[in-house]
Motif scaffolding. Sequence first.
Motif, mmCIF file in Angstrom:
data_model
loop_
_atom_site.group_PDB
_atom_site.id
_atom_site.type_symbol
_atom_site.label_atom_id
_atom_site.label_comp_id
_atom_site.label_asym_id
_atom_site.label_seq_id
_atom_site.Cartn_x
_atom_site.Cartn_y
_atom_site.Cartn_z
ATOM 1 N N ILE D 14 -2.247 -6.699 4.736
ATOM 2 C CA ILE D 14 -1.531 -5.391 4.129
ATOM 3 C C ILE D 14 -2.557 -5.086 2.931
ATOM 4 O O ILE D 14 -3.210 -5.971 2.579
ATOM 5 C CB ILE D 14 -0.080 -5.641 3.465
ATOM 6 N N ASP D 15 -2.467 -3.794 2.453
ATOM 7 C CA ASP D 15 -3.083 -3.278 1.386
ATOM 8 C C ASP D 15 -4.615 -3.384 1.733
ATOM 9 O O ASP D 15 -5.781 -3.371 0.793
ATOM 10 C CB ASP D 15 -2.947 -4.034 0.117
ATOM 11 N N GLU D 16 -5.092 -3.361 2.887
ATOM 12 C CA GLU D 16 -6.562 -3.260 3.300
ATOM 13 C C GLU D 16 -7.087 -1.816 3.069
ATOM 14 O O GLU D 16 -6.155 -0.993 3.787
ATOM 15 C CB GLU D 16 -6.993 -3.686 4.755
ATOM 16 N N PRO D 17 -7.904 -1.460 2.721
ATOM 17 C CA PRO D 17 -8.596 -0.026 2.388
ATOM 18 C C PRO D 17 -8.461 1.028 3.672
ATOM 19 O O PRO D 17 -8.884 0.150 4.798
ATOM 20 C CB PRO D 17 -9.828 -0.117 1.775
ATOM 21 N N ALA D 18 -7.870 2.095 3.536
ATOM 22 C CA ALA D 18 -8.123 3.031 4.689
ATOM 23 C C ALA D 18 -9.856 3.073 5.191
ATOM 24 O O ALA D 18 -10.794 2.858 4.199
ATOM 25 C CB ALA D 18 -7.824 4.479 4.254
ATOM 26 N N GLY D 19 -9.984 3.307 6.070
ATOM 27 C CA GLY D 19 -11.379 3.421 6.662
ATOM 28 C C GLY D 19 -11.932 1.894 7.252
ATOM 29 O O GLY D 19 -13.079 1.704 7.725
ATOM 30 N N MET D 20 -11.183 1.015 6.653
ATOM 31 C CA MET D 20 -11.547 -0.378 7.179
ATOM 32 C C MET D 20 -11.765 -0.709 8.592
ATOM 33 O O MET D 20 -10.876 -0.504 9.381
ATOM 34 C CB MET D 20 -10.488 -1.421 6.607
ATOM 35 N N PRO D 21 -12.785 -1.076 9.175
ATOM 36 C CA PRO D 21 -13.168 -1.201 10.637
ATOM 37 C C PRO D 21 -12.330 -2.588 10.968
ATOM 38 O O PRO D 21 -12.442 -3.504 10.387
ATOM 39 C CB PRO D 21 -14.517 -1.483 10.897
ATOM 40 N N TYR D 67 -10.179 1.667 13.707
ATOM 41 C CA TYR D 67 -10.076 1.339 12.050
ATOM 42 C C TYR D 67 -8.722 1.871 11.529
ATOM 43 O O TYR D 67 -7.968 2.441 12.164
ATOM 44 C CB TYR D 67 -11.415 2.310 11.472
ATOM 45 N N LEU D 68 -8.705 1.505 10.348
ATOM 46 C CA LEU D 68 -7.391 1.705 9.500
ATOM 47 C C LEU D 68 -7.647 3.247 8.969
ATOM 48 O O LEU D 68 -8.855 3.506 8.239
ATOM 49 C CB LEU D 68 -7.419 0.792 8.290
ATOM 50 N N SER D 69 -6.730 4.047 9.470
ATOM 51 C CA SER D 69 -6.787 5.611 8.901
ATOM 52 C C SER D 69 -5.881 5.602 7.632
ATOM 53 O O SER D 69 -6.364 6.285 6.826
ATOM 54 C CB SER D 69 -6.360 6.391 9.946
ATOM 55 N N LYS D 70 -4.989 4.408 7.386
ATOM 56 C CA LYS D 70 -4.264 4.502 6.104
ATOM 57 C C LYS D 70 -4.028 3.144 5.861
ATOM 58 O O LYS D 70 -3.587 2.540 6.912
ATOM 59 C CB LYS D 70 -3.157 5.425 6.706
ATOM 60 N N SER D 71 -4.124 2.829 4.689
ATOM 61 C CA SER D 71 -3.722 1.400 4.255
ATOM 62 C C SER D 71 -2.334 1.090 4.534
ATOM 63 O O SER D 71 -1.370 1.873 4.712
ATOM 64 C CB SER D 71 -3.765 1.473 2.711
ATOM 65 N N LEU D 72 -1.934 -0.204 4.979
ATOM 66 C CA LEU D 72 -0.819 -0.756 5.212
ATOM 67 C C LEU D 72 -0.234 -1.260 4.176
ATOM 68 O O LEU D 72 -0.544 -2.222 3.573
ATOM 69 C CB LEU D 72 -0.916 -1.763 6.771
ATOM 70 N N ASP D 73 0.899 -0.751 3.583
ATOM 71 C CA ASP D 73 1.484 -1.402 2.472
ATOM 72 C C ASP D 73 2.649 -2.253 2.946
ATOM 73 O O ASP D 73 3.062 -2.220 4.038
ATOM 74 C CB ASP D 73 1.802 -0.487 1.311
ATOM 75 N N ARG D 74 3.161 -3.053 1.838
ATOM 76 C CA ARG D 74 4.368 -3.680 2.278
ATOM 77 C C ARG D 74 5.680 -3.119 2.852
ATOM 78 O O ARG D 74 6.106 -3.605 3.666
ATOM 79 C CB ARG D 74 4.855 -4.616 0.630
ATOM 80 N N GLU D 75 5.805 -2.006 2.268
ATOM 81 C CA GLU D 75 6.843 -1.183 2.764
ATOM 82 C C GLU D 75 6.683 -0.656 4.327
ATOM 83 O O GLU D 75 7.634 -0.801 5.340
ATOM 84 C CB GLU D 75 7.031 0.193 1.902
ATOM 85 N N ASP D 76 5.514 -0.463 4.688
ATOM 86 C CA ASP D 76 5.262 0.069 6.081
ATOM 87 C C ASP D 76 5.572 -1.273 7.027
ATOM 88 O O ASP D 76 6.160 -1.326 7.892
ATOM 89 C CB ASP D 76 3.617 0.266 6.076
ATOM 90 N N PHE D 77 4.825 -2.473 6.177
ATOM 91 C CA PHE D 77 5.035 -3.916 6.932
ATOM 92 C C PHE D 77 6.507 -4.103 7.449
ATOM 93 O O PHE D 77 6.934 -4.350 8.607
ATOM 94 C CB PHE D 77 4.377 -4.744 6.191
#
Lengths: 343, 106, 106, 607
Positions: D14-21, D67-77
């Motif tokens: 979680i919380d990896e930055p958007a755009g992260m490959p 890649y991550l287009s949107k960061s995954l936060d705890r709520e998403d998880f």
Amino acid sequence: LSRAGDLMALPSSDCVVAEQLCLSDSTCNATYRTLENCALAKTRLLSLDHDSRVRCLNAELDLGNSSLLHCKCHRRMKKQEHCLRIFWTVHSSMTDGYFNLETSPYENPANEEHWKTDYNKLAALVSGSQLAGDATNSCLKATHVCNLSKKCFRLRTDYASICTKGAGSEDVCDRRKCHRGLRNFFEKVPEDFTKRILFCPCQDEFCGERRRKTIVPDCSFQYNTKPNCLWLLDSCLEDHICKSRLADFQQNCQPVDMSPDGCSLHNHAACLQAYMGMIGTPMTPNYVSNSSVEVSLWCTCENSGNQKEKCDQILGMFESNKCLENTIWSQMHLKQTALERQE
Amino acid sequence: SRGTRGRNCHIRNLMVKVRDLGLGFNSDEIVLFKYCSGSCHRARSNYDLTLGSLLRQQLIAPRPQERVLSHPCCRPTRYEAVSFMDVENTWQTVEKLSAAECSCIG
Amino acid sequence: SRGTRGRNCHIRNLMVKVRDLGLGFNSDEIVLFKYCSGSCHRARSNYDLTLGSLLRQQLIAPRPQERVLSHPCCRPTRYEAVSFMDVENTWQTVEKLSAAECSCIG
Amino acid sequence: LYFPRKEYLENVYIDEPAGMPLLRIHALKDSHEEVAHFHLCQNLIISRARSHENNWFQIREKKGLLYLSKSLDREDFNMLSVGNWMPLSKVMLYVFLSSHPFQEKECDSATRTTVFLSLINATAPACSSLTARQLCFTEMDLSFHIKENKPPGTFHQLQLPSVHHLCQNLSISYKLLAAEGVPFRYNETTTGVQVTQRLDREERERYELIAKCTVREGFREMQVEVPFLVNVLDEDDSPPFLPNGTDTADAVVEFNRKEGTVLSTLTVYDADTTPIYPLESSRKKYTGTIITDDPWISETFRVEHIFDEIHFSPNGSQVRGTRHEYKLVLNKSISVTEHRSFQLDVLVNDTEFHGPERSVMLHFNVSILPVSIQFSNITYQFTVNRNAERFAQIGKICIENCMKFRGVNITYKLLSPNASCYPVSILQGREDKYGTLYVNDSSVLCRPECKEIQYTVQATDKQSRKHTKTLLTVVLEGTLLKKEEDCPDSCAMSKHRAECEECGGLGVLTGRCQWRQGSGKGITTNYSTCTPSIKTCPDGICDVVEGRDPAVCPQDCTSGNIIGGHGKGIGNLGIKSGHGICYCFPRQNCYCEKDDIKEQLCDAVCK
């Protein structure tokens, strides 16, 4: 984003109850009927056109988080087959054709009530009596204890007499009835008895042969020629009970390299139960010989052509599954470390 | 007096070696053998009373190998099969070996 | 050698005075009383063979009044009533007095 | 275009930055000019519990970089793992492949691979806390499949995009350890692994390499090696060929003229594999057809084809191939009079091979010999004891070579003699190749005027109606014995030697039953029993005469209850093995029990 709103998101109940609840609600009822047609089309291997595929997917979305989605079944419930049919109706369309089923329809074994059994009392009776004879053969001892429990004795005789009918003369046994008898035995007899009969540690081949013959393999396990494992898998996936037991086995005996006991869930009891659940299905596993605890399926990967990798995977679930191997070893109280077993 | 008649017809259990069943099977297993035992005195009919009386008066004197019974007999009304593995680890099933239910019949 | 087994279960007849029936009726009439007699050796099952073997090995040792039967019993499978006039010329009927049919049962 | 793997695994914190490959997916070409387009179609599938719109992951259409287009936060998880009590939540994505830009409705038909993303409810661990194994490779086993005869191309990137993105301060380098001359090359700069030439599965179908990774951080250096496997997928690119050039075999039909008889077999090899599953499709792949315009030949013969896997080892490595067996089989029984020779050709065709010589012609030199229906020149004579009883078996009669015949139905008949003595008849079981003579009327045996009886035996072939005759003489001998009182009508009813040998019974040859004294403990085939003739009963076969009356030999023929330790015979008929003495009450039970049973004549219950 669930369109039908939170449809009675109840705690995970059994699917038969969840189905009745859904059918009593008009929206859920319609959604569920669509899913039933999607599941039916799949069992008839009809390729869905684009629109019906979307309709099926949306039907699953429409279920939102109704109790139908999180419902489970119990191993020893009365309407087990009906419950499993509902489960696969609801979970059918997502990963079609992909055999790693992962999520088991069965209730997590931890929350299943454990029977109060008279195993210890009967075991003491056997040890105390001089009738028991050769005490070193632990499989024989486990059989004695079973024979003194009314239920174990009767259900063992039931499956054995069905599975041996026709043996010796050329007419073939009734494999389907034999499998039902075996499932009955492993479902209705408390695990205290069945675990010790099936996973008894042996010091010699005589004991090992008794262990191998426990499930009457001539009828329940072997064919005269070994089919391809892909065929075995398909006949399993066509049958709700087998498909459910396979999903349960894959989930509870899932091997992972990096974990000490080789298992991803570290729940040996659940893995044993899931393995025993496979007995009496088209993918019945058994010991490969009377001198080892290795188990396998009765199938080969010869003539698999380009699907050899997938075929090896199916066989590998039983033949080279570290998690299953460690689970069986630990049940047999053989505390050797994995290293010792390599010699 | 009470009890001289013995218990009524009922089922009894016995832990038995398969070898002792006397059927020739060679197996190390022990099985639960259930059999019927007990009196059927309470189930007698006019026929039985009469027959008993004629036997006592020796108006009927059956020859040694002739069996004449003046009461119903305590016998199994349902049987159970028994399966076991013999010493060659071959499965054997014996039909109608053990009593499952007993009662006074005949 | 032959025939020591005795005849199979069959029906037998006996002319009997009503008084000798032992039922307390006072009548001068005589009646035909039919009863069952004979061996049920041929109707034994695995249960009987096993029970016989356990009895012989005294693994089962029934107490005196405890009846344990290791073969089916030769008993009536149908009965007949008998009617007669007693000494006061009153008609009496005794139900299920005589055997109408015999066979090995149980 | 195709994927070199069916599934990919990757972890997502979680919380990896958007755009992260996250993951680099490659495609391989079927032909040079193809250009790969990658696309994510359906929703996110959450470990089969349910699916959900995919708001977090995207893929570069040309490069195949997930890649991550949107960061995954705890709520998403939490939302993605509801209803899934597993410690980590697994979601699945389908990546689709096409050789042109995507339209939505193509999602169903296009080729696809599955990506398993393990969502981990924690932030990404610091690079320094990761082991070499975690820095270099994921849990995924490095095993790939590449089609033979296809153009070269890059099929995997060893470097993990996410690690490369986050742990810039570490130096991570890879090597591909492989034997000499292996058609794979590792590109240091892109860390891509390339197949350098078209592969030929018939040369080699499996390559076992090792991916070696070295991680340097300051003075510290860590190394880790994992297997790197490549399986070569087969294509039907090899024609059928004959193992040692034999395309001809003889097929002789003489005594065995029965439908289904395999006359001859020829073998054809193929360097390609033949999948047995699904069965139907593999059967159609290789055909074998009889080439003839003679209707008699196509009615009378058929070709059966089976195949199994064999191994070739062209240059030391083992490669799977297929052995096809073509059997020439009689499609119907052939008459005894049929007599001809000819060559029968079978065209074997590898339907999926599109090159030259896709078929092979096989030749069977068929010769059908006539067979004669005649008795060998001897005349038959049998003696019968006057005390023999009904169903006593006297002997067997059959024409020359009768035991060799298959598919030839010879029936035997006794033509009634002129004399009035007619004690003997003949019977023939459905599968028997001979006739069995037996006493049918024992009353004749007692009549002194009947001494020697002449019969004519006729044997007829049902199909051709051809028949032949011979003479049979039956001589009656022996003096009549006194009939014993109250003997049972079946020998099998006697339980002891004495009562057995005192009596006769159906099927006895000399007026008396015979006692077979058994041996051996427990349940044995050699049980003791009383029999009309030890030679034929019990012998495990309920023959045609014994089958006529249950009292003749219940030991072989009973299908009723057998009480006591026993083993049933073939088809659940008769007593194959028994404990102690076996005796039977015909049409009722049979018993097998130890002899030491002194019946309790009148046990305590009589009174």
